[in-house]
Write an enzyme that holds these catalytic residues in place. Structure first.
Site, short mmCIF file in Angstrom:
data_model
loop_
_atom_site.label_atom_id
_atom_site.label_comp_id
_atom_site.label_asym_id
_atom_site.label_seq_id
_atom_site.Cartn_x
_atom_site.Cartn_y
_atom_site.Cartn_z
N HIS A 143 -0.86 4.66 3.50
CA HIS A 143 -1.07 5.44 2.28
C HIS A 143 -0.45 6.83 2.40
CE1 HIS A 143 -4.87 2.90 1.18
NE2 HIS A 143 -3.75 2.21 1.12
N SER A 194 0.83 -1.21 0.00
CA SER A 194 0.00 0.00 0.00
C SER A 194 0.86 1.26 0.00
CB SER A 194 -0.92 0.00 1.22
OG SER A 194 -1.78 -1.12 1.21
#
Length: 632
Positions: free
Chosen positions: A543, A491
């Site tokens: 993220h 991610s």
């Protein structure tokens, strides 16, 4: 002599007409300083192309060799020349100028006294002279337009052609085109790892909550009974959390000593210290239990001190373990056998002394330590019940205090110091593991299009540095704020690659048409991805920090073109500052994770998951539970 003088005069006329034709094509006067600059520019660009070894002119080829050799599309224009909107210097110099200096023939066979006009468009199709055939030396990587690329084309990004001066065009044309080796390699490895993980661990229940798994197994005695436990579901269609941890997913308690888990283990030991051997009257066996779990009607709870056997200890007894009947370690070593069963070692060699007077040593032990869950919890239960719970059973140990469950839960390589988690490599390994098929599919699509397109511009080494270190920074941030959240997949790495798109717009701001609008489109896409990160098992901390760290690295590593002195100074300072910030940020994250860990953050989970139900965000909670998911 007259014929020689005439030929020289005619040659001079041809040369003057060629010079005028080229000047008309470039839109300048033939004797002006601008013409001299343009002429020098054409010569420099032609030399640059020849030095790069990109094209080789092979005169004298016959018609058959011309048809067999690969044709240069669009009149010899490369991708970068098409972007500039005019024929290349090599095309003007060779195809137009030299071709028109040849003596053209009239239909009657006489020589023409004038040259046909030079056209600024690509030459019309038709058979070329044999000596003008162009051939590629070797296959070249597909070129990528600086500042645009695949995403730029999808978002209708355009250049400001008025700012594409000759020097800028030359610098853009001289950028190296790379092949996406790293993208192919990392995608292949991730697919293989996922196939192996599914083969070993299977697929757990699909969903976003908890599911009750029921079955039958003997627990604390030989009688089979109904048992069940709660299994955390997986929305990605993949292995369970415990299996992902065992495979190498990011999980803080496997990477450092965890305060909450250590406190829970201390509490478990304090409870175990009060336990004793429960011996069933029907001689079906014995098991370590608390006083309330040993029925006085069906069993005898053998708790020390025992005056009948002159035992003065207050802690014990233990089913199948007694210092009196152990040779190694010797019972004379008081420091090895203190009056605290939670500190007793495992008996390596039993003595041959008769055990007839010690029922806790003669009974069949039907309960042994079993490590269950992902938080270091240990149960005394049967091997069949442990297998049903998908735990790790220790048939040769007598007490939970003799095992460190994080060893079994974390798996992979054993801890360097027993009992001290140190698997820091999970920050990298987790980038190659995926929580499920859907997550893998998203990763492959992103890497096959976005990352592959960027690697053509910046090369395998720089894209690998951005990918891996962005993933490390994102996983570190996730481990700090959500220590018990099991994270698998790249991610942070993917958001680090996405930050390259922002850096590309900023570095080429000078030549892009409406760059603010291009940046706004990217921000809207980033906002949508952040909103999706509010779903369970999606980590917004990974993220955001992966994006920030990737931005620093991308600004410092991505190739760029300077447009003036001020722009060059700005980009040079930006490279130094961004690389320095990348080093500082990584050091700060490591210090926070290991030196000053966050032990309590009740609101951290809401940044990455909105609890629509009580169990919707259970995987993100900073909470240690005991005996809440194991039922009978």
């Amino acid at each position: 002599m007259a014929d020689g003088t005439g030929s020289q005069t005619k040659a001079k006329q041809y040369a003057q007409q060629a010079k005028q034709s080229v000047a008309e094509f470039l839109g300048v006067a033939g004797d002006s300083d601008e013409w001299k600059n343009k002429q020098g520019d054409l010569q420099r660009r032609s030399m640059a192309l020849n030095q790069q070894g990109r094209l080789l002119m092979k005169p004298g080829q016959d018609q058959r060799s011309q048809s067999a050799s690969p044709a240069v599309p669009d009149g010899g224009l490369s991708g970068k020349e098409k972007m500039m909107g005019r024929p290349s210097a090599l095309q003007v110099t060779y195809n137009d100028l030299k071709g028109r200096l040849q003596k053209s023939k009239r239909p009657d066979g006489s020589e023409s006294e004038s040259l046909p006009p030079v056209s600024s468009s690509a030459p019309s199709p038709g058979p070329e002279p044999k000596e003008k055939k162009l051939k590629f030396l070797e296959p070249e990587p597909e070129e990528r337009e600086l500042g645009k690329g695949l995403v730029g084309d999808l978002l209708n990004r355009e250049y400001r052609k008025s700012r594409l001066v000759s020097e800028v065009r030359m610098n853009m044309a001289n950028l190296t085109a790379y092949r996406p080796f790293f993208t192919y390699w990392v995608t292949f490895v991730q697919i293989v790892v996922f196939i192996v993980a599914i083969s070993l661990y299977g697929v757990c229940p699909i969903g976003v909550g908890l599911r009750v798994i029921k079955g039958e197994a003997p627990r604390l005695h030989a009688i089979t009974e109904e048992v069940y436990y709660n299994e955390e579901e997986n929305m990605w269609i993949g292995p369970a959390s415990r299996d992902l941890i065992h495979a190498g997913a990011k999980f803080s308690p496997c990477m450092r000593n965890d305060y909450h888990i250590n406190e829970a283990i201390k509490l478990d030991k304090a409870i175990e210290k009060q336990k004793a051997c429960c011996i069933y009257n029907d001689e079906s066996g014995c098991v370590m239990t608390s006083r309330k779990d040993c029925s006085s009607l069906m069993a005898d709870w053998k708790k020390w001190p025992d005056r009948s056997s002159n035992i003065s200890r207050t802690s014990g007894s233990v089913c199948g373990l007694d210092p009196k009947y152990c040779e190694n370690p010797s019972p004379s070593l008081k420091e090895k056998w203190p009056d605290d069963i939670t500190k007793w070692p495992k008996c390596m060699k039993a003595s041959a002394e008769s055990r007839s007077g010690s029922p806790h040593m003669t009974c069949e032990v039907i309960g042994r330590p079993c490590c269950v869950g992902i938080q270091g919890e240990c149960l005394i239960t049967s091997d069949k019940h442990c297998a049903f719970l998908k735990g790790h059973f220790y048939p040769n140990n007598s007490l939970c205090s003799q095992v460190f469950c994080m060893d079994a839960i974390c798996g992979m390589v054993a801890f360097y110091t027993p009992g001290v988690p140190d698997q820091f490599g999970r920050l990298v390994i987790s980038q190659f593991i995926h929580a499920g098929f859907i997550q893998l599919l998203v990763t492959v699509i992103f890497q096959a299009f976005i990352m592959r397109d960027l690697e053509k511009l910046i090369g395998w080494f720089r894209i690998a540095v951005i990918y891996i270190f962005s993933g490390i920074a994102g996983s570190l941030a996730s481990a700090i704020f959500l220590p018990y959240h099991v994270e698998a997949g790249p991610s942070g790495s993917l958001f680090g690659i996405a930050s390259c798109l922002f850096v590309e717009v900023i570095q080429n701001w000078h030549i892009l048409y409406q760059p603010w609008f291009a940046l706004l489109k990217l921000c809207l896409i980033l906002l949508v991805l952040f909103i999706l990160g509010l779903l369970p098992m999606i980590d917004n901390y990974a993220h955001i920090f992966g994006f920030i760290y990737g931005f620093f690295l991308a600004f410092g590593l991505m190739p760029y073109v300077t447009f003036n002195v001020e722009d060059k100074r700005f980009k040079l300072i930006g490279v130094i500052v961004c690389l320095s910030l990348a080093v500082v940020l990584l050091i700060v994250l490591i210090i926070i994770f290991y030196v000053t860990p966050i032990t309590s953050c009740s609101g951290c989970q809401y940044f990455t998951c909105i609890p629509f139900t009580d169990k919707f965000c259970s995987s993100n909670e900073i909470k240690i539970s005991r005996n809440e998911v194991w039922y009978t």
